[in-house]
Design an enzyme around this catalytic site. Structure first.
Site, PDB file in Angstrom:
ATOM      1  CE  LYS A 151     -45.165 -12.481 -33.905  1.00 36.03           C
ATOM      2  NZ  LYS A 151     -44.059 -12.925 -33.027  1.00 36.03           N
TER       3      LYS A 151
ATOM      4  N   GLY B  94     -41.071 -18.467 -41.405  1.00 37.67           N
ATOM      5  CA  GLY B  94     -41.209 -19.312 -40.220  1.00 37.67           C
ATOM      6  C   GLY B  94     -41.548 -20.731 -40.620  1.00 37.67           C
ATOM      7  CB  SER B  95     -43.104 -23.474 -38.714  1.00 41.22           C
ATOM      8  OG  SER B  95     -44.330 -22.881 -38.349  1.00 41.22           O
ATOM      9  CB  THR B  96     -44.035 -25.846 -43.484  1.00 41.62           C
ATOM     10  OG1 THR B  96     -42.723 -25.658 -44.026  1.00 41.62           O
ATOM     11  CG2 THR B  96     -44.968 -26.258 -44.601  1.00 41.62           C
ATOM     12  CD  GLU B  97     -47.806 -26.389 -36.727  1.00 43.18           C
ATOM     13  OE1 GLU B  97     -46.598 -26.488 -36.430  1.00 43.18           O
ATOM     14  OE2 GLU B  97     -48.723 -26.412 -35.901  1.00 43.18           O
TER      15      GLU B  97
ATOM     16  CB  CYS C 197     -35.046 -21.712 -43.826  1.00 43.04           C
ATOM     17  SG  CYS C 197     -34.327 -20.164 -44.367  1.00 43.04           S
TER      18      CYS C 197
ATOM     19  CD  GLU D 133     -36.889 -26.373 -41.416  1.00 46.60           C
ATOM     20  OE1 GLU D 133     -38.010 -26.044 -41.011  1.00 46.60           O
ATOM     21  OE2 GLU D 133     -36.199 -25.651 -42.161  1.00 46.60           O
TER      22      GLU D 133
ATOM     23  CD  GLU E 285     -37.281 -18.271 -46.202  1.00 49.03           C
ATOM     24  OE1 GLU E 285     -37.399 -19.503 -46.001  1.00 49.03           O
ATOM     25  OE2 GLU E 285     -36.491 -17.536 -45.620  1.00 49.03           O
TER      26      GLU E 285
ATOM     27  N   GLY F 176     -47.209 -21.160 -41.820  1.00 50.17           N
ATOM     28  CA  GLY F 176     -47.357 -20.600 -43.163  1.00 50.17           C
ATOM     29  C   GLY F 176     -48.627 -21.085 -43.838  1.00 50.17           C
TER      30      GLY F 176
HETATM   31  P1  NAI Z   1     -43.227 -20.443 -36.011  1.00 50.33           P
HETATM   32  O1  NAI Z   1     -43.609 -20.512 -37.429  1.00 50.33           O
HETATM   33  O2  NAI Z   1     -44.260 -20.786 -34.978  1.00 50.33           O
HETATM   34  O3  NAI Z   1     -42.730 -18.945 -35.675  1.00 50.33           O
HETATM   35  C1  NAI Z   1     -42.276 -18.009 -36.631  1.00 50.33           C
HETATM   36  C2  NAI Z   1     -42.943 -16.668 -36.380  1.00 50.33           C
HETATM   37  O4  NAI Z   1     -44.339 -16.798 -36.567  1.00 50.33           O
HETATM   38  C3  NAI Z   1     -42.777 -16.141 -34.958  1.00 50.33           C
HETATM   39  O5  NAI Z   1     -42.664 -14.751 -34.997  1.00 50.33           O
HETATM   40  C4  NAI Z   1     -44.082 -16.546 -34.295  1.00 50.33           C
HETATM   41  O6  NAI Z   1     -44.422 -15.738 -33.186  1.00 50.33           O
HETATM   42  C5  NAI Z   1     -45.060 -16.345 -35.426  1.00 50.33           C
HETATM   43  N1  NAI Z   1     -46.304 -17.122 -35.311  1.00 50.33           N
HETATM   44  C6  NAI Z   1     -46.523 -18.301 -34.651  1.00 50.33           C
HETATM   45  N2  NAI Z   1     -47.792 -18.695 -34.810  1.00 50.33           N
HETATM   46  C7  NAI Z   1     -48.417 -17.759 -35.582  1.00 50.33           C
HETATM   47  C8  NAI Z   1     -49.739 -17.615 -36.106  1.00 50.33           C
HETATM   48  N3  NAI Z   1     -50.684 -18.500 -35.869  1.00 50.33           N
HETATM   49  N4  NAI Z   1     -49.994 -16.539 -36.884  1.00 50.33           N
HETATM   50  C9  NAI Z   1     -49.060 -15.635 -37.161  1.00 50.33           C
HETATM   51  N5  NAI Z   1     -47.791 -15.711 -36.688  1.00 50.33           N
HETATM   52  C10 NAI Z   1     -47.464 -16.760 -35.915  1.00 50.33           C
HETATM   53  O7  NAI Z   1     -41.939 -21.319 -35.814  1.00 50.33           O
HETATM   54  P2  NAI Z   1     -41.374 -21.945 -34.430  1.00 50.33           P
HETATM   55  O8  NAI Z   1     -42.512 -22.549 -33.662  1.00 50.33           O
HETATM   56  O9  NAI Z   1     -40.573 -20.905 -33.774  1.00 50.33           O
HETATM   57  O10 NAI Z   1     -40.428 -23.079 -34.975  1.00 50.33           O
HETATM   58  C11 NAI Z   1     -40.936 -24.350 -35.353  1.00 50.33           C
HETATM   59  C12 NAI Z   1     -40.174 -24.915 -36.521  1.00 50.33           C
HETATM   60  O11 NAI Z   1     -40.384 -24.101 -37.665  1.00 50.33           O
HETATM   61  C13 NAI Z   1     -38.674 -24.941 -36.356  1.00 50.33           C
HETATM   62  O12 NAI Z   1     -38.259 -26.060 -35.649  1.00 50.33           O
HETATM   63  C14 NAI Z   1     -38.208 -24.937 -37.785  1.00 50.33           C
HETATM   64  O13 NAI Z   1     -38.258 -26.247 -38.295  1.00 50.33           O
HETATM   65  C15 NAI Z   1     -39.245 -24.094 -38.496  1.00 50.33           C
HETATM   66  N6  NAI Z   1     -38.786 -22.703 -38.677  1.00 50.33           N
HETATM   67  C16 NAI Z   1     -38.361 -22.320 -39.911  1.00 50.33           C
HETATM   68  C17 NAI Z   1     -37.856 -21.047 -40.107  1.00 50.33           C
HETATM   69  C18 NAI Z   1     -37.359 -20.585 -41.422  1.00 50.33           C
HETATM   70  O14 NAI Z   1     -36.500 -19.723 -41.468  1.00 50.33           O
HETATM   71  N7  NAI Z   1     -37.874 -21.073 -42.512  1.00 50.33           N
HETATM   72  C19 NAI Z   1     -37.757 -20.097 -39.010  1.00 50.33           C
HETATM   73  C20 NAI Z   1     -38.285 -20.575 -37.752  1.00 50.33           C
HETATM   74  C21 NAI Z   1     -38.758 -21.838 -37.630  1.00 50.33           C
HETATM   75 MG    MG Z   2     -44.568 -22.242 -33.530  1.00 49.08          MG
END
Ligand code: NAI
Ligand code: MG
Length: 490
Positions: free
Chosen positions: A195, A247-250, A303, A400, A269, A252
């Protein structure tokens, strides 16, 4: 000898040179009006759709499916079917052929992918062209090489594939993260449901075309699009054996809670707040390039970005002077212009997050510097920013920001540098700049970070494992280490 003739014209030499626009053509990309899910080698019409836009212009690009739990279920079933009926039993050398083919097709179609990546995600074309695409292809080449050598990678351990891998990726490196996830999974004999992030689905959907061109058996790669609800449906699906999340720590943490006790395998990650440490014996001009690359590359949506600059006090004034001068030469604007250094912020939501944290930085007492630059009127933009006078307790030193915002702190001794660098809940990456090899090794031993770069920053190679400590997650991607999360051992 002829005398040197003085300039006749009274016209003064120009004090600065303007760049002419150098736009990359959009014509290589053909957008569809609506994109469906890619399930079992066929397009599956979504029951619900949303619009994906270009963050640099807010222009609508296409309609994208928002996958329901039922649609996710069909994708998982297709992946299970492909796993059980052929793919997992295929000799490694045969799987490798498909991966090599995918790598070569990505190279052939690199320009098309690079333009689409910049259009949908806002990153400068020179980055998608010179970093994202070559690295994505390199990942497939690299893991193609492992597919028939798993027994040698893990001698006497009988490596076997896990089954169906659910892979959820973010929006900062859409195609590259797809490659990081799909290449090792397939090399190990798994099938996948991936996804992409809701703001950047287009290159993943174009990748379905590559999969078809490579004649990969139907169901080995399935792509479903949608937001976090689709991601959650994928994570909780009973018939998934492994989840790989970036994606986000939250989110994760939420996934880890959800999976506790389920027996499903997981790699995470997550975020970072890396220290980039500059010692007084470093080559300062090179260090300035490394600082810029560390935090302004990809608008700081990285990241492992070097978002906390730790400078030895004795060179502080000199280094900050050089850094500010260098910032004034960064070109912010149209991602498709080949001269652009800093493109658009990926989404309105992310821009709001950056603005909120920058406001907090000012409020808490840090001093802000932004070079003069005109930001486009439409789209989401943020000027390259440096904060000085930052205390370790400030939010801009702890959280971050995921934007083009650097927080500068100082130190006096190597011990103090280590202590400040490790004063974070994250542990993904770090940078060290010094002339002394022994000091590099001394620092690398003490920094709690998955990757430590020395006299360089943000350097990637598929053969080199990447991943974090603490709240940056667990599991490694890349290298031989990157095979392990996709295997079980008998
Ligand atoms: P996010 O963690 O919500 O999104 C990342 C992925 O997870 C997307 O594909 C999203 O659709 C999916 N996702 C969202 N909620 C989910 C859930 N409950 N279960 C399964 N999958 C889910 O990150 P977001 O909201 O786009 O960004 C927020 C912050 O996270 C950013 O400001 C940044 O600080 C951090 N981030 C870190 C990344 C990294 O590479 N480590 C990448 C993206 C964001
Ligand atoms: Mg999000």
């Amino acid at each position: 000898m002829t005398e040197i003739q003085p300039r006749k014209s009274a016209t003064p030499a120009p004090t600065s040179w303007e760049y002419a626009p150098a736009p990359e053509s959009r014509e290589v990309v053909t957008l569809r009006e609506r994109y469906d899910h890619y399930v079992g080698g066929e397009w599956l019409e979504p029951s619900e759709t949303y619009t994906t836009i270009s963050p640099s212009s807010e222009e609508s690009l296409a309609q994208i499916g928002q996958a329901s739990p039922e649609e996710v279920g069909l994708a998982v079933a297709a992946a299970r079917d492909a796993f059980a009926n052929g793919w997992s039993a295929l000799p490694g050398a045969e799987r490798a052929k498909y991966l090599f083919r995918i790598a070569r097709i990505l190279q052939e179609r690199a320009r098309e992918f690079a333009v689409l990546e910049s259009l949908n995600g806002g990153k400068p074309i020179k980055e998608s062209r010179d970093v994202d695409l070559p690295l994505a292809a390199a990942h497939f080449f690299y893991y193609a090489g492992w597919a028939d050598k798993l027994e040698y990678a893990f001698p006497n351990r009988s490596p076997k594939p896990l089954g169906v891998a659910a892979q959820i990726i973010p929006w900062n490196f859409p195609l590259l993260m797809l490659a990081w996830k799909i290449a090792p999974a397939l090399a190990c004999g798994n099938t996948v449901v991936l996804k992409p992030a809701e703001t950047t689905p287009l290159t993943a959907l174009l990748f379905c075309d590559v999969v078809r061109q490579a004649e990969l058996p139907p169901g080995v790669v399935n792509i479903v699009t949608g937001d976090g609800r689709t991601g959650a449906a994928l994570v909780t699906h009973d018939d998934v054996d492994k989840i790989a999340f970036t994606g986000s720590t939250e989110v994760g943490k939420a996934i880890q809670r959800e999976l506790a006790g389920s027996g499903k395998r997981l790699t995470l990650e997550l975020g970072g707040k890396a220290a980039n440490v500059i010692f007084d014996d470093a080559a300062l001009d090179q260090a300035v390039e490394g600082i810029v690359n560390g935090i302004y590359f990809n608008q700081g949506h990285v990241c492992c970005a070097g978002s906390r600059l730790l400078v030895q006090e004795s060179i502080y004034e000199q280094l900050i002077g050089k850094l500010k001068r260098r910032l004034s030469t960064l070109r912010v604007g149209d991602p498709l212009d080949k001269n652009t250094d800093v493109g658009a912020i990926n989404s309105k939501l992310q821009l709001e997050k950056i603005e909120e944290l920058v406001a907090a930085g000012k409020e808490e007492g840090a001093e802000i510097y932004q070079p003069p630059c005109t930001l486009p009127e439409k789209g989401y933009w943020f000027a390259p920013t440096v904060f000085t006078n930052v205390a370790q307790s400030y939010r801009i030193a702890q959280e971050e920001i995921f934007g083009p915002v650097l927080s500068v702190l100082t130190f006096r001794t190597p011990d103090e540098a280590v202590e400040k660098a490790n004063n974070t809940m994250y542990g993904l990456s770090a940078g060290v700049w010094t002339e002394k090899g022994s000091r590099i090794l001394w620092m690398a031993e003490r920094l709690r970070a998955g990757v430590v770069w020395a006299n360089t920053y943000n350097r990637f190679d598929p053969a080199s494992p990447f991943g974090g400590y603490r709240e940056s997650g667990f599991g490694r991607e890349g290298g031989r280490h990157g095979l392990e999360p996709y295997l079980r051992f008998e």
